[in-house]
Design a protein around this motif. Sequence first.
Motif, PDB file in Angstrom:
ATOM      1  N   GLU A 198       0.759  -1.114  -0.047  1.00  0.00           N
ATOM      2  CA  GLU A 198       0.015   0.107  -0.033  1.00  0.00           C
ATOM      3  C   GLU A 198       0.983   1.080  -0.135  1.00  0.00           C
ATOM      4  O   GLU A 198       0.604   2.029  -0.638  1.00  0.00           O
ATOM      5  CB  GLU A 198      -1.124   0.113   1.245  1.00  0.00           C
ATOM      6  CG  GLU A 198      -2.129   1.000   1.162  1.00  0.00           C
ATOM      7  CD  GLU A 198      -2.967   0.853   1.865  1.00  0.00           C
ATOM      8  OE1 GLU A 198      -3.532   1.755   2.409  1.00  0.00           O
ATOM      9  OE2 GLU A 198      -3.577  -0.199   2.176  1.00  0.00           O
ATOM     10  N   ALA A 256       0.566   3.903  -3.085  1.00  0.00           N
ATOM     11  CA  ALA A 256       0.177   5.273  -2.698  1.00  0.00           C
ATOM     12  C   ALA A 256       1.452   6.289  -3.152  1.00  0.00           C
ATOM     13  O   ALA A 256       1.185   7.393  -4.032  1.00  0.00           O
ATOM     14  CB  ALA A 256       0.125   5.493  -1.357  1.00  0.00           C
ATOM     15  N   HIS A 282      -5.487   3.482  -6.094  1.00  0.00           N
ATOM     16  CA  HIS A 282      -5.207   4.662  -5.646  1.00  0.00           C
ATOM     17  C   HIS A 282      -5.547   5.709  -6.640  1.00  0.00           C
ATOM     18  O   HIS A 282      -5.312   5.396  -7.947  1.00  0.00           O
ATOM     19  CB  HIS A 282      -3.777   4.632  -5.078  1.00  0.00           C
ATOM     20  CG  HIS A 282      -3.275   4.018  -3.671  1.00  0.00           C
ATOM     21  ND1 HIS A 282      -3.538   2.630  -3.768  1.00  0.00           N
ATOM     22  CD2 HIS A 282      -3.336   4.560  -2.702  1.00  0.00           C
ATOM     23  CE1 HIS A 282      -3.096   2.376  -2.421  1.00  0.00           C
ATOM     24  NE2 HIS A 282      -3.100   3.400  -1.873  1.00  0.00           N
ATOM     25  N   GLY A 293      -2.391  10.466  -4.279  1.00  0.00           N
ATOM     26  CA  GLY A 293      -2.124   9.718  -2.989  1.00  0.00           C
ATOM     27  C   GLY A 293      -3.213   9.077  -2.026  1.00  0.00           C
ATOM     28  O   GLY A 293      -3.130   8.658  -0.946  1.00  0.00           O
ATOM     29  N   LEU A 310      -6.282   6.680  -1.408  1.00  0.00           N
ATOM     30  CA  LEU A 310      -6.934   5.258  -1.708  1.00  0.00           C
ATOM     31  C   LEU A 310      -8.379   5.387  -1.780  1.00  0.00           C
ATOM     32  O   LEU A 310      -9.189   5.815  -0.992  1.00  0.00           O
ATOM     33  CB  LEU A 310      -6.617   4.486  -0.373  1.00  0.00           C
ATOM     34  CG  LEU A 310      -6.808   3.043  -0.110  1.00  0.00           C
ATOM     35  CD1 LEU A 310      -6.108   2.187  -1.262  1.00  0.00           C
ATOM     36  CD2 LEU A 310      -6.984   2.592   1.355  1.00  0.00           C
TER      37      LEU A 310
END
Length: 690
Positions: A218, A222, A255, A258, A260
């Motif tokens: 993750e 991002a 994403h 930045g 999510l």
Amino acid sequence: MPESRFHSFHAHGLVRVAAATPVASVGDVATNAEAIAALIADADRRGVDLVVFPELALSSYAIDDLLLQDALLDAVEQGIAQILAASEALAPVAVVGAPVRRGGRLYNCALVIARGALLGVVPKSYLPNYREYYEKRWFASGAGLAGLEVTLAGQTVPFGADLLFAAADLPDFIFHAEVCEDYWAPLPPSTHGALAGALILCNLSASNVVVGKAREREMLAAAHATRTLSAHIFSATGAGESTTDLAWDGQAMIHELGDLLGRSARFDRTPELLVADIDVQRLRLERARNGTFNDCAAAAGHPETRFRRIGFTHQPHMRDAGLERPLRRFPFVPDDAARLDEDCYEAFNIQVEGLAQRFRATPGDHMVIGVSGGLDSTHALIVAAKTCDRLGLPRAAILAFTLPGFATGEATKANAWALMKALGVTAAEIDIRPAAERMLADLGHPFADGEPVYDVTFENVQAGLRTDYLFRLANQRGGFVIGTGDLSELALGWCTYGVGDQMSHYGVNAGVPKTLIQHLIRWSIATAQFDADTDMILDAILATEISPELVPAGADGAMQSTEDRIGPYALHDFFLHHIVHHGLPPSKVAFLAWHAWRDAAAGHWPPGFPDDARVAYDLGTIARWLRIFLTRFFATSQFKRSALPNGPKVSPGGSLSPRGEWRAPSDGSAALWLAELDRALPESDGALNR
């Protein structure tokens, strides 16, 4: 645009994407092909434009030397033909992982499939051969391969690491595909793809799971989406793969920059389709304003000259399919309690540090501020109080004045006095009414003869006198004037030129929107920045209706209401964020606002937001206030912003300083923006509330 088009996300620069996590197998190609086809069909039902599957989803990943068996690879080709046939009448473009034979070598590939056609094949560039990975045992690297073709399932198509895919009939639907380890490389192939013009980056992954790896994935997704100003779709294989030595969790993420937009369930034995709408128009606009992105493309040798752009006709449905996207009603105020606490901490301390530095650098011993009992002056005063604490100064260094006029309410004046006393500042009151009466008489204004004429002159005489007193008090007592006007007022021009909400020696609130100011005051209470007595007064101020208090209450006792006049600040801050920060057209902002605000019961509200303030707005109401915003922002108030004093930028995209983020002509027109909105609105709503 026609009514049906206005309500279609496609008409507003959005592309619906999905990360698919089918239940895998241990080399059962036919079953894998059926699972992939079923998820493509599901994606079609949900209006998806692009669906990304895991690495080697067709063959399975963890099957070791079975990958070198022609029987399995023949079955893969049959599976490709099966998926092509199943997708002929379906809209989604599918990116499917499969092993591909070419020129006596085997490649780990992403196959791009659209409406029964194979558009191209992208081989994996970086093959992991460390720890538990030994892909070089089976696969050849695709790094550097360009300008080639491959024949699969009877179709001869482009093959290489030099492919971008672009829809001819859906603007900005341009994507790049890479495979698993490519994403962990110091310079992922998708970086070049983004620099070449791809707005959506797809990663097909197997990626076995170990403790902490989900966080790593993750973080990488991002960061990669942020650096490349892109959307990033990640799909990793899950249940069903061989667990001889490894385990799999089926993590999928989407994403945008930045942010999510969605994450899948993990360790789940049911197929999942993670769906989100990507704002590709926003991405393109962000790249256009970011010179560093363009300079990087030049430094990389202009990758667009090395990529082949594979065009295809997508045939988007253009129907109302809702909106699959997290959408905050308050773009400046996070819905998450922890994030809101962090943002308030930063915003408050940015203001304190900005004011502290200005005080250190300015001759004099005092800060001078007018305190009305309203939100803005309250927040500016508590920032000034904390600035004194940080500098080790007595709060008596703050010279705070309440300056009642013809419409000042007893409640707000009492709140102002209570707050000044609770904070321990030097407090005083100057009644501006005698001076205002003299000025109105000198002007020959009817009010001087007893007529209740409450025009702009009547209002601005009071506002101007308050500022005159504050500046002269600063001259007299060796200080400087703290401005109280906020970002939302500056955007709307809801401030009088040359007075305290527009002019000061330092505009400490100039970077803070009205909706955030309320939460900053709540944060001050929640985090015990002050004592209990101060907190009680702050609570009372938060409960008071926003009013300039320049016109006396009517016969019904109702006070002058700012939001009745210019509209809800909640909507205006939404417009400000999307139009000024992102550059989106008004019709799209109306579409997004309608989805965000049409149902008060749905979605999240910021922590601590009062239940009785949770309202809904229909499209006609949104359009009405949006026209007000466009007119005031683009046509009537830029000259006020062009003469702003200094003040710190606080929120992302939240500076209207002529020396900072926003530069515009003072004699501009709103006609273009108003026309775009009116052309786009459905006929049933377009004329409403004009």
